[in-house]
Design an enzyme around this catalytic site. Structure first.
Site, PDB file in Angstrom:
ATOM      1  N   LEU A 198    -103.977 -26.867  54.914  1.00 26.21           N
ATOM      2  CA  LEU A 198    -102.794 -26.296  54.245  1.00 26.21           C
ATOM      3  C   LEU A 198    -103.157 -25.513  52.975  1.00 26.21           C
ATOM      4  O   LEU A 198    -102.335 -25.371  52.079  1.00 26.21           O
ATOM      5  CB  LEU A 198    -101.749 -27.376  53.935  1.00 26.21           C
ATOM      6  CG  LEU A 198    -101.282 -28.219  55.135  1.00 26.21           C
ATOM      7  CD1 LEU A 198    -100.266 -29.268  54.675  1.00 26.21           C
ATOM      8  CD2 LEU A 198    -100.655 -27.325  56.218  1.00 26.21           C
ATOM      9  N   ASN A 247    -103.557 -22.411  52.818  1.00 27.37           N
ATOM     10  CA  ASN A 247    -102.791 -21.152  52.816  1.00 27.37           C
ATOM     11  C   ASN A 247    -101.576 -21.251  53.730  1.00 27.37           C
ATOM     12  O   ASN A 247    -101.182 -20.267  54.359  1.00 27.37           O
ATOM     13  CB  ASN A 247    -103.694 -19.989  53.238  1.00 27.37           C
ATOM     14  CG  ASN A 247    -103.104 -18.644  52.847  1.00 27.37           C
ATOM     15  OD1 ASN A 247    -102.442 -18.527  51.816  1.00 27.37           O
ATOM     16  ND2 ASN A 247    -103.297 -17.625  53.677  1.00 27.37           N
ATOM     17  N   SER A 302    -112.499 -10.078  64.141  1.00 28.94           N
ATOM     18  CA  SER A 302    -111.710  -9.021  63.513  1.00 28.94           C
ATOM     19  C   SER A 302    -112.311  -7.653  63.817  1.00 28.94           C
ATOM     20  O   SER A 302    -113.538  -7.524  63.975  1.00 28.94           O
ATOM     21  CB  SER A 302    -111.709  -9.266  62.002  1.00 28.94           C
ATOM     22  OG  SER A 302    -111.364  -8.102  61.309  1.00 28.94           O
ATOM     23  N   TYR A 348    -116.188 -10.800  53.679  1.00 26.08           N
ATOM     24  CA  TYR A 348    -115.298 -11.327  54.722  1.00 26.08           C
ATOM     25  C   TYR A 348    -115.738 -10.821  56.096  1.00 26.08           C
ATOM     26  O   TYR A 348    -115.887 -11.595  57.046  1.00 26.08           O
ATOM     27  CB  TYR A 348    -113.844 -10.907  54.445  1.00 26.08           C
ATOM     28  CG  TYR A 348    -112.938 -11.105  55.639  1.00 26.08           C
ATOM     29  CD1 TYR A 348    -112.543 -12.374  56.028  1.00 26.08           C
ATOM     30  CD2 TYR A 348    -112.504 -10.012  56.403  1.00 26.08           C
ATOM     31  CE1 TYR A 348    -111.736 -12.562  57.137  1.00 26.08           C
ATOM     32  CE2 TYR A 348    -111.692 -10.194  57.516  1.00 26.08           C
ATOM     33  CZ  TYR A 348    -111.313 -11.468  57.884  1.00 26.08           C
ATOM     34  OH  TYR A 348    -110.522 -11.655  58.993  1.00 26.08           O
ATOM     35  N   LYS A 367    -117.358 -12.776  59.700  1.00 32.25           N
ATOM     36  CA  LYS A 367    -116.900 -12.657  61.097  1.00 32.25           C
ATOM     37  C   LYS A 367    -118.075 -12.263  61.994  1.00 32.25           C
ATOM     38  O   LYS A 367    -118.272 -12.830  63.073  1.00 32.25           O
ATOM     39  CB  LYS A 367    -115.773 -11.622  61.204  1.00 32.25           C
ATOM     40  CG  LYS A 367    -114.489 -12.059  60.520  1.00 32.25           C
ATOM     41  CD  LYS A 367    -113.906 -13.289  61.201  1.00 32.25           C
ATOM     42  CE  LYS A 367    -112.734 -13.870  60.441  1.00 32.25           C
ATOM     43  NZ  LYS A 367    -112.290 -15.165  60.948  1.00 32.25           N
ATOM     44  N   PHE A 375    -106.842  -6.596  65.650  1.00 28.23           N
ATOM     45  CA  PHE A 375    -106.632  -5.394  64.843  1.00 28.23           C
ATOM     46  C   PHE A 375    -105.645  -5.772  63.726  1.00 28.23           C
ATOM     47  O   PHE A 375    -105.916  -6.706  62.996  1.00 28.23           O
ATOM     48  CB  PHE A 375    -106.304  -4.197  65.746  1.00 28.23           C
ATOM     49  CG  PHE A 375    -107.611  -3.693  66.362  1.00 28.23           C
ATOM     50  CD1 PHE A 375    -108.301  -4.462  67.302  1.00 28.23           C
ATOM     51  CD2 PHE A 375    -108.212  -2.540  65.904  1.00 28.23           C
ATOM     52  CE1 PHE A 375    -109.562  -4.088  67.778  1.00 28.23           C
ATOM     53  CE2 PHE A 375    -109.463  -2.148  66.383  1.00 28.23           C
ATOM     54  CZ  PHE A 375    -110.128  -2.921  67.314  1.00 28.23           C
TER      55      PHE A 375
HETATM   56  P1  NAD Z   1    -103.729 -17.641  57.506  1.00 29.31           P
HETATM   57  O1  NAD Z   1    -104.344 -17.776  56.159  1.00 29.31           O
HETATM   58  O2  NAD Z   1    -102.267 -17.486  57.605  1.00 29.31           O
HETATM   59  O3  NAD Z   1    -104.159 -18.902  58.415  1.00 29.31           O
HETATM   60  C1  NAD Z   1    -105.392 -19.571  58.272  1.00 29.31           C
HETATM   61  C2  NAD Z   1    -105.096 -21.075  58.265  1.00 29.31           C
HETATM   62  O4  NAD Z   1    -106.342 -21.776  58.150  1.00 29.31           O
HETATM   63  C3  NAD Z   1    -104.224 -21.508  57.086  1.00 29.31           C
HETATM   64  O5  NAD Z   1    -103.180 -22.337  57.572  1.00 29.31           O
HETATM   65  C4  NAD Z   1    -105.177 -22.292  56.181  1.00 29.31           C
HETATM   66  O6  NAD Z   1    -104.514 -23.327  55.479  1.00 29.31           O
HETATM   67  C5  NAD Z   1    -106.195 -22.809  57.186  1.00 29.31           C
HETATM   68  N1  NAD Z   1    -107.550 -23.076  56.648  1.00 29.31           N
HETATM   69  C6  NAD Z   1    -108.383 -22.227  55.994  1.00 29.31           C
HETATM   70  N2  NAD Z   1    -109.562 -22.835  55.722  1.00 29.31           N
HETATM   71  C7  NAD Z   1    -109.471 -24.085  56.250  1.00 29.31           C
HETATM   72  C8  NAD Z   1    -110.368 -25.191  56.309  1.00 29.31           C
HETATM   73  N3  NAD Z   1    -111.589 -25.147  55.783  1.00 29.31           N
HETATM   74  N4  NAD Z   1    -109.946 -26.311  56.936  1.00 29.31           N
HETATM   75  C9  NAD Z   1    -108.716 -26.392  57.482  1.00 29.31           C
HETATM   76  N5  NAD Z   1    -107.827 -25.380  57.456  1.00 29.31           N
HETATM   77  C10 NAD Z   1    -108.208 -24.242  56.845  1.00 29.31           C
HETATM   78  O7  NAD Z   1    -104.485 -16.442  58.233  1.00 29.31           O
HETATM   79  P2  NAD Z   1    -104.147 -15.696  59.606  1.00 29.31           P
HETATM   80  O8  NAD Z   1    -103.700 -14.319  59.286  1.00 29.31           O
HETATM   81  O9  NAD Z   1    -103.312 -16.550  60.467  1.00 29.31           O
HETATM   82  O10 NAD Z   1    -105.603 -15.560  60.204  1.00 29.31           O
HETATM   83  C11 NAD Z   1    -106.142 -16.517  61.126  1.00 29.31           C
HETATM   84  C12 NAD Z   1    -107.562 -16.119  61.488  1.00 29.31           C
HETATM   85  O11 NAD Z   1    -107.547 -14.789  62.037  1.00 29.31           O
HETATM   86  C13 NAD Z   1    -108.507 -16.068  60.292  1.00 29.31           C
HETATM   87  O12 NAD Z   1    -109.774 -16.548  60.692  1.00 29.31           O
HETATM   88  C14 NAD Z   1    -108.581 -14.594  59.965  1.00 29.31           C
HETATM   89  O13 NAD Z   1    -109.790 -14.245  59.349  1.00 29.31           O
HETATM   90  C15 NAD Z   1    -108.473 -13.974  61.351  1.00 29.31           C
HETATM   91  N6  NAD Z   1    -107.958 -12.583  61.307  1.00 29.31           N
HETATM   92  C16 NAD Z   1    -106.792 -12.318  60.669  1.00 29.31           C
HETATM   93  C17 NAD Z   1    -106.331 -10.992  60.596  1.00 29.31           C
HETATM   94  C18 NAD Z   1    -105.053 -10.649  59.843  1.00 29.31           C
HETATM   95  O14 NAD Z   1    -104.867  -9.473  59.521  1.00 29.31           O
HETATM   96  N7  NAD Z   1    -104.151 -11.582  59.588  1.00 29.31           N
HETATM   97  C19 NAD Z   1    -107.061  -9.961  61.201  1.00 29.31           C
HETATM   98  C20 NAD Z   1    -108.238 -10.290  61.872  1.00 29.31           C
HETATM   99  C21 NAD Z   1    -108.685 -11.612  61.918  1.00 29.31           C
END
Ligand code: NAD
Ligand code: UDP
Length: 333
Positions: free
Chosen positions: A33, A35, A124, A148, A152, A177
């Protein structure tokens, strides 16, 4: 299948939990939690009418992950847990390398220990670096522009090497994307804390009157109107892409772009939002944002061909759903 979803309370993870539950899978979320909020999982249950088992743990903690793995008989892991703010990763590289790489290694190690052989990873488009658009899975990767992005690319490498050593594993590297929008119920969506970094949540905050105007980072790129072009994908389409990936019986490493294949400029997105919602979004043009590239969009033919998956929702859906979520949860705060 019974699926462990680290990061399942986050933006993409929560929508994927909905899609998995609706497809008949059982979902166990592991999230610290950092984020997100636990109430998101209550809303997932409200949408689907199904229960989500939740463990509030940090997935860099091997003992905690192994304890969860021992309690369930998982068929696979979909690993969303990680930090994702590009600019923050430049300021705090160690934080990013630690969380994003250690989480991947701890989860993979626990899978080895508990005989779980299916691993889906949130990668990503940033791993393509400054390649020529459209980005195709077969392209040689160029160095990403941020720590970042490197986390990945490195996580992909770690998982590829793991498959080399364990050929009976199935690893899916899903390269997202630009996910935007929200569930059409308006119950779950993207809820960044503080001032948003990404374009769509910034637009909805301006539309809500919480921020004065959008700053458009540069209008002198070699694009249709000079502003940056991205491949925006509705988060519900993206979530469905994960269900399609799980349905594919495959051994080895599979890499898929999850996008729409269409590029949209910043100005085009602003105008689409204004038209879809009947609200003006004031903006000003400012300098380019360091690290931005001119254009980024996917070749999506591989996912369509091999997964039978294609993004169905358009810009109007993305803009309407993002605004509905903003109104439900943020206009009044
Ligand atoms: P987000 O921050 O909404 O969700 C990530 C979740 O992981 C959060 O609920 C956070 O509390 C949890 N978290 C982070 N570190 C943790 C840990 N060590 N232990 C347990 N929980 C942990 O992000 P999102 O947009 O849903 O992205 C999800 C994944 O997709 C990420 O890996 C992100 O890098 C990847 N991604 C996102 C995007 C984007 O634009 N949103 C694009 C490409 C890739
Ligand atoms: N952008 C912008 N103003 C903002 C946020 C983003 O002009 O407040 C532009 C950014 O320069 C890029 C596009 O919108 O061209 C998408 O940026 P975002 O941060 O949402 O995603 P990225 O593609 O960088 O991951």
């Amino acid at each position: 299948m019974v699926i462990l979803v680290p990061g399942g309370a986050g933006f993409i993870g929560s929508h994927t939990c909905v899609a998995l539950l609706e497809a008949g899978h059982e979902v166990v979320v592991a999230d610290n939690l950092c984020n997100s909020k636990a109430e998101v999982l209550d809303r997932v249950a409200t949408i689907t009418g199904k229960k989500v088992t939740f463990y509030q743990i940090d997935v860099t903690d091997a003992e905690a992950v192994n304890a969860v793995m021992a309690k369930h008989s998982f068929n696979g892991v979909i690993h969303f847990a990680g930090f994702k703010a590009v600019a923050e990763s430049v300021e705090k590289p160690l934080l990013y390398y630690y969380n994003n790489l250690v989480s991947t290694m701890v989860l993979a190690q626990a899978c080895l220990k508990h005989g779980v052989k299916r691993f889906v990873f949130s990668s990503s488009a940033t791993v393509y670096g400054a390649n020529k658009v459209p980005f195709v899975e077969t392209m040689a990767l160029l160095p990403p522009a941020s720590p970042y992005g490197h986390t990945k690319a490195m996580s992909e490498r770690i998982l590829m090497d793991l498959v080399e050593a364990n050929p009976d594993w199935s690893v899916m590297l899903l390269r997202y994307f630009n996910p935007v929008g929200a569930h059409p119920s308006g119950l779950i969506g993207e809820a960044p804390t503080g001032i948003p970094n990404n374009l769509m949540p910034y637009i909805t905050r301006v539309a809500a009157g919480k921020l004065a105007r959008l700053r458009i980072f540069g209008n002198d790129y070699p694009t249709v109107d000079g502003t940056g072009v991205r491949d925006y994908i509705h988060v519900v389409d993206l979530a469905e892409g994960h269900v399609a990936a799980l349905n594919k019986p495959a051994k080895g490493v599979q890499i898929y772009n999850l996008g729409t294949g269409r590029g949209t400029s910043v100005l085009q997105l602003v105008h689409a939002f204004e038209e879809a919602n009947g609200i003006k979004v004031p903006y000003e043009i400012v300098a380019r944002r360091p690290g931005d590239i001119a254009e980024c969009y996917a070749d999506v033919s591989k996912a369509e061909r091999e997964l039978g998956w294609k993004a169905k929702r358009g810009l109007v859906d993305m803009c309407r759903d993002a605004w509905r979520f903003e109104k439900n949860y943020y206009v009044k705060d």
